[in-house]
Write an enzyme that holds these catalytic residues in place. Structure first.
Site, PDB file in Angstrom:
ATOM      1  N   SER A  40       9.345   3.519  -2.358  1.00 19.08           N
ATOM      2  CA  SER A  40       9.930   4.488  -3.022  1.00 19.08           C
ATOM      3  C   SER A  40      11.412   4.487  -2.289  1.00 19.08           C
ATOM      4  O   SER A  40      12.460   4.480  -3.087  1.00 19.08           O
ATOM      5  CB  SER A  40       9.333   5.732  -3.401  1.00 19.08           C
ATOM      6  OG  SER A  40       8.302   5.821  -4.127  1.00 19.08           O
TER       7      SER A  40
ATOM      8  N   ASP B  46      10.051   2.887 -10.562  1.00 23.79           N
ATOM      9  CA  ASP B  46       9.184   3.193  -9.563  1.00 23.79           C
ATOM     10  C   ASP B  46       7.801   3.701  -9.873  1.00 23.79           C
ATOM     11  O   ASP B  46       7.591   4.124 -11.219  1.00 23.79           O
ATOM     12  CB  ASP B  46       9.781   4.608  -8.630  1.00 23.79           C
ATOM     13  CG  ASP B  46       9.034   4.522  -7.079  1.00 23.79           C
ATOM     14  OD1 ASP B  46       8.511   3.344  -6.695  1.00 23.79           O
ATOM     15  OD2 ASP B  46       9.091   5.670  -6.642  1.00 23.79           O
ATOM     16  N   GLU B  47       6.779   3.592  -9.038  1.00 16.21           N
ATOM     17  CA  GLU B  47       5.439   4.009  -9.483  1.00 16.21           C
ATOM     18  C   GLU B  47       4.895   3.265 -10.747  1.00 16.21           C
ATOM     19  O   GLU B  47       4.246   3.879 -11.562  1.00 16.21           O
ATOM     20  CB  GLU B  47       5.059   5.477  -9.784  1.00 16.21           C
ATOM     21  CG  GLU B  47       5.595   6.372  -8.656  1.00 16.21           C
ATOM     22  CD  GLU B  47       4.799   6.377  -7.470  1.00 16.21           C
ATOM     23  OE1 GLU B  47       3.766   5.784  -7.390  1.00 16.21           O
ATOM     24  OE2 GLU B  47       5.176   7.281  -6.389  1.00 16.21           O
TER      25      GLU B  47
ATOM     26  N   THR C 297       0.861  -1.326   0.058  1.00 13.75           N
ATOM     27  CA  THR C 297       0.193   0.140  -0.096  1.00 13.75           C
ATOM     28  C   THR C 297       0.642   1.213  -0.068  1.00 13.75           C
ATOM     29  O   THR C 297       2.145   1.101   0.141  1.00 13.75           O
ATOM     30  CB  THR C 297      -0.887   0.212   1.304  1.00 13.75           C
ATOM     31  OG1 THR C 297      -0.232   0.170   2.390  1.00 13.75           O
ATOM     32  CG2 THR C 297      -1.853  -1.041   1.309  1.00 13.75           C
ATOM     33  N   MET C 298       0.216   2.520  -0.158  1.00 16.81           N
ATOM     34  CA  MET C 298       1.045   3.819   0.262  1.00 16.81           C
ATOM     35  C   MET C 298       1.435   3.513   1.527  1.00 16.81           C
ATOM     36  O   MET C 298       0.864   3.141   2.482  1.00 16.81           O
ATOM     37  CB  MET C 298       0.063   4.726  -0.117  1.00 16.81           C
ATOM     38  CG  MET C 298      -0.657   5.029  -1.295  1.00 16.81           C
ATOM     39  SD  MET C 298      -2.025   6.286  -1.591  1.00 16.81           S
ATOM     40  CE  MET C 298      -0.820   7.695  -1.603  1.00 16.81           C
ATOM     41  N   ASP C 299       2.443   4.346   1.916  1.00 17.31           N
ATOM     42  CA  ASP C 299       3.252   4.486   3.178  1.00 17.31           C
ATOM     43  C   ASP C 299       4.052   3.204   3.460  1.00 17.31           C
ATOM     44  O   ASP C 299       4.620   3.326   4.800  1.00 17.31           O
ATOM     45  CB  ASP C 299       2.255   4.657   4.267  1.00 17.31           C
ATOM     46  CG  ASP C 299       1.709   6.255   4.425  1.00 17.31           C
ATOM     47  OD1 ASP C 299       2.301   6.921   3.752  1.00 17.31           O
ATOM     48  OD2 ASP C 299       0.896   6.788   4.923  1.00 17.31           O
ATOM     49  N   CYS C 300       4.341   2.564   2.640  1.00 17.60           N
ATOM     50  CA  CYS C 300       4.944   0.952   3.384  1.00 17.60           C
ATOM     51  C   CYS C 300       6.451   1.024   2.579  1.00 17.60           C
ATOM     52  O   CYS C 300       7.092   0.293   2.957  1.00 17.60           O
ATOM     53  CB  CYS C 300       4.168  -0.219   2.707  1.00 17.60           C
ATOM     54  SG  CYS C 300       4.561  -0.667   0.925  1.00 17.60           S
ATOM     55  N   GLY C 301       6.795   1.943   2.009  1.00 21.75           N
ATOM     56  CA  GLY C 301       8.211   2.382   1.934  1.00 21.75           C
ATOM     57  C   GLY C 301       8.716   1.533   0.495  1.00 21.75           C
ATOM     58  O   GLY C 301      10.045   1.489   0.330  1.00 21.75           O
TER      59      GLY C 301
END
Length: 215
Positions: free
Chosen positions: A16, A86-87, A10-14
């Site tokens: 990047s 990334d992304e 998920t978002m916020d899991c590191g």
């Protein structure tokens, strides 16, 4: 043989942060890589982490031919010892096919990082293709947390703190932002009930009726 490796969460899991660390580790060994990104929160042509780190990258648009990009650079004499994307959820399926081709035909390891599903819990086309093609799919072990303390498994889009379930699939934003449009990671329980941290604070339960209590 080189592999196509997909790291997801998920978002916020590191994700990047790990992409930047992977690039750093390779460069410390004297290797040279190709960094790719798309719709990074910090702007175009950059891979950035919420920890404040960033590096320049090639911005991937829907029309970018990743195979031609890699071949042209190699033909011009550049070294590509690895590729970091990334992304990657924002890449097209054809671009993901190109990443697999780079690994197979150029023998260059490819590390892709991205989230699986959008704010409606639907798979991004790029992520779906990565799951289909990758040699390895790894869920990051750094767990993002829902406001309730449970493991966050879903990405929610919010407007003014309230969860929304309609709109364009790709809208750039970030978590922890005080603006009108933002994102929040939630556990499945609270994503189903559309309960964000803001709605929980004001007592919106979002409770669903039991099936035998209807009518």
């Amino acid at each position: 043989m080189a592999e196509l490796h997909f790291f997801t969460g998920t978002m916020d899991c590191g994700k990047s942060t790990l992409a930047l660390q992977t690039d750093y580790n390779h460069r410390q060994r004297g290797l040279s890589g190709l960094m790719l990104t798309s719709h990074d929160r910090a702007g175009e042509a950059v891979v950035s982490s919420r920890l404040g780190l960033s590096v320049e990258a090639v911005e991937v648009s829907p029309s970018t031919d990743l195979w031609a990009l890699a071949v042209d650079r190699l033909t011009a004499g550049a070294r590509i010892d690895y590729v970091i994307g990334d992304e990657a959820q924002f890449y097209t399926p054809d671009q993901v096919d190109d990443l697999g081709r780079i690994a197979d035909e150029l023998d260059v390891p490819v590390y892709a990082f991205g989230i699986l599903t959008d704010f409606r819990t639907r798979l991004f086309p790029g992520s779906a293709r990565l799951v289909e093609l990758a040699d390895r799919v790894e869920t990051l072990q750094v767990e993002a947390l829902c406001w309730c303390g449970r493991r966050a498994t879903h990405n929610a889009r919010t407007m003014g703190g309230h969860m929304v379930t309609e709109g364009e699939q790709v809208v750039v934003g970030d978590t922890g932002v005080t603006g009108e449009l933002s994102y929040e990671v939630l556990c499945r329980h609270h994503h189903r009930r559309r309960m964000t941290a803001a709605s929980a604070r004001v007592g919106e339960t979002g409770a669903e009726p039991l099936p035998f209590a209807a009518g």
